[in-house]
Design an enzyme around this catalytic site. Structure first.
Site, mmCIF file in Angstrom:
data_model
loop_
_atom_site.group_PDB
_atom_site.id
_atom_site.type_symbol
_atom_site.label_atom_id
_atom_site.label_comp_id
_atom_site.label_asym_id
_atom_site.label_seq_id
_atom_site.Cartn_x
_atom_site.Cartn_y
_atom_site.Cartn_z
ATOM 1 N N ARG A 41 8.023 0.878 13.225
ATOM 2 C CA ARG A 41 8.358 0.441 12.173
ATOM 3 C C ARG A 41 9.685 -0.420 12.387
ATOM 4 N NH1 ARG A 41 5.942 3.656 8.010
ATOM 5 N NH2 ARG A 41 5.313 5.843 9.056
ATOM 6 N N ASN A 97 8.226 -5.558 -1.371
ATOM 7 C CA ASN A 97 8.112 -4.678 -0.152
ATOM 8 C C ASN A 97 6.646 -4.432 0.232
ATOM 9 O OD1 ASN A 97 7.951 -1.910 1.043
ATOM 10 N ND2 ASN A 97 9.030 -0.688 -0.494
ATOM 11 N N HIS A 102 12.810 -2.377 1.378
ATOM 12 C CA HIS A 102 12.325 -0.927 1.768
ATOM 13 C C HIS A 102 12.963 0.179 1.161
ATOM 14 C CE1 HIS A 102 9.741 -3.140 4.601
ATOM 15 N NE2 HIS A 102 10.466 -4.017 4.886
ATOM 16 N N ALA A 160 3.429 -0.873 4.729
ATOM 17 C CA ALA A 160 3.067 -0.949 6.214
ATOM 18 C C ALA A 160 2.548 -2.357 6.550
ATOM 19 C CB ALA A 160 1.803 -0.024 6.369
ATOM 20 N N ARG A 170 4.755 11.293 -2.404
ATOM 21 C CA ARG A 170 4.565 10.836 -0.681
ATOM 22 C C ARG A 170 5.815 11.106 -0.039
ATOM 23 N NH1 ARG A 170 4.525 4.601 1.086
ATOM 24 N NH2 ARG A 170 4.070 5.042 3.397
ATOM 25 N N ARG A 187 13.583 4.803 12.002
ATOM 26 C CA ARG A 187 12.494 5.689 11.780
ATOM 27 C C ARG A 187 11.463 5.297 13.135
ATOM 28 N NH1 ARG A 187 9.398 5.218 6.167
ATOM 29 N NH2 ARG A 187 7.931 6.813 7.312
ATOM 30 N N ASP A 243 2.382 -15.102 6.647
ATOM 31 C CA ASP A 243 2.106 -16.491 6.329
ATOM 32 C C ASP A 243 2.371 -16.954 4.955
ATOM 33 O OD1 ASP A 243 1.692 -16.941 9.163
ATOM 34 O OD2 ASP A 243 -0.213 -17.097 8.962
ATOM 35 N N TYR A 255 10.914 9.212 1.091
ATOM 36 C CA TYR A 255 10.875 8.214 0.151
ATOM 37 C C TYR A 255 11.748 8.609 -1.148
ATOM 38 C CZ TYR A 255 7.933 5.803 3.377
ATOM 39 O OH TYR A 255 7.409 5.230 4.284
ATOM 40 N N GLU A 265 12.840 -9.285 1.097
ATOM 41 C CA GLU A 265 11.871 -7.975 1.494
ATOM 42 C C GLU A 265 12.811 -6.768 1.332
ATOM 43 O OE1 GLU A 265 11.573 -8.220 5.822
ATOM 44 O OE2 GLU A 265 10.807 -6.221 5.912
ATOM 45 N N PRO A 303 0.771 -1.153 -0.022
ATOM 46 C CA PRO A 303 0.063 -0.152 0.235
ATOM 47 C C PRO A 303 0.783 1.055 0.073
ATOM 48 C CG PRO A 303 -0.046 -1.352 2.147
ATOM 49 C CD PRO A 303 0.419 -2.312 1.140
ATOM 50 N N ASN A 304 0.470 2.038 -0.687
ATOM 51 C CA ASN A 304 0.735 3.660 -1.006
ATOM 52 C C ASN A 304 2.290 3.704 -1.721
ATOM 53 O OD1 ASN A 304 -1.255 4.517 0.790
ATOM 54 N ND2 ASN A 304 -0.220 3.730 2.520
HETATM 55 C C1 DQA Z 1 8.483 1.219 3.607
HETATM 56 C C2 DQA Z 1 8.576 1.325 4.893
HETATM 57 C C3 DQA Z 1 7.164 1.105 5.756
HETATM 58 O O1 DQA Z 1 7.448 1.310 6.844
HETATM 59 C C4 DQA Z 1 6.381 2.340 5.089
HETATM 60 O O2 DQA Z 1 4.991 1.770 5.794
HETATM 61 C C5 DQA Z 1 5.905 1.993 3.734
HETATM 62 C C6 DQA Z 1 7.267 1.990 2.930
HETATM 63 C C7 DQA Z 1 9.731 1.500 2.547
HETATM 64 O O3 DQA Z 1 9.647 1.368 1.588
HETATM 65 O O4 DQA Z 1 10.540 2.147 3.239
HETATM 66 O O5 DQA Z 1 4.938 2.111 3.221
HETATM 67 O O6 DQA Z 1 8.191 0.051 3.274
#
Ligand code: DQA
Length: 163
Positions: A129, A89, A118, A92, A33, A125, A102, A38, A116, A25-26
């Site tokens: 997180r 990624n 980010h 959140a 954003r 942060r 899972d 970011y 994984e 998400p996002n």
């Molecule tokens: C994120 C870090 C997460 O804490 C955050 O909720 C995101 C982006 C990152 O790519 O830095 O949405 O995964």
């Protein structure tokens, strides 16, 4: 039929390693954003970065983004069913989604690589997180390098797959 099979000079089949690059998400809002966290590069830049890196590494990549947890889980199931490695990624969802965890466990239990990633460094942060419920079932984690986190993750997949 695989190849022409008629004895012509070029009759080869290249089986490419498949990688799903999945974004939670996002992340479709990258660029707009919180650019101070970011960066100014957009989601389209992320897609281009992954495609360019994948081509250089001889990986076949499919880059996707969703704000929907059920969709993300369905894509993780798809990776198990199709034998595709994953760069994820979880955004959140990283911090609280046991359902995502899972589904990730199914990927690595199937012998596939799951990295994984980010963009930011969540460990530097806010406290909430600092917890990743995904890390414990991932092959490894790369965080804090902006879009380069994805390039490094694809390199990690390529290195792991080629041994
Ligand atoms: C994120 C870090 C997460 O804490 C955050 O909720 C995101 C982006 C990152 O790519 O830095 O949405 O995964």
């Amino acid at each position: 039929m695989l190849g022409s099979g008629d004895g012509s000079p070029v009759d080869t089949l290249r089986l490419m390693t498949q990688v799903l690059v999945l974004n939670g998400p996002n992340l479709g809002r990258l660029g707009a954003r919180q650019p101070e966290i970011y960066g100014s590069q957009t989601y389209e830049d992320l897609v281009t970065t992954c495609r360019t890196e994948a081509e250089a590494l001889d990986l076949r990549v499919d880059v996707r983004q969703t704000d929907d947890e059920a969709q993300l889980i369905a894509w993780l199931h798809e990776s198990v069913d199709t034998g595709a490695h994953v760069v994820l990624n979880p955004a959140a969802f990283t911090h609280y989604s046991y359902a995502t965890r899972d589904a990730c466990a199914m990927v690595t239990d199937a012998g596939l690589v799951l990295v994984e990633v980010h963009v930011s460094n969540p460990a530097a942060r806010e406290e909430f997180r600092h917890t990743s419920v995904v890390s414990g079932v991932a092959t490894g984690t790369i965080a804090g390098f902006g879009l380069d986190s994805y390039r490094l993750a694809l390199r990690a997949v390529a290195a792991k797959v080629t041994g």
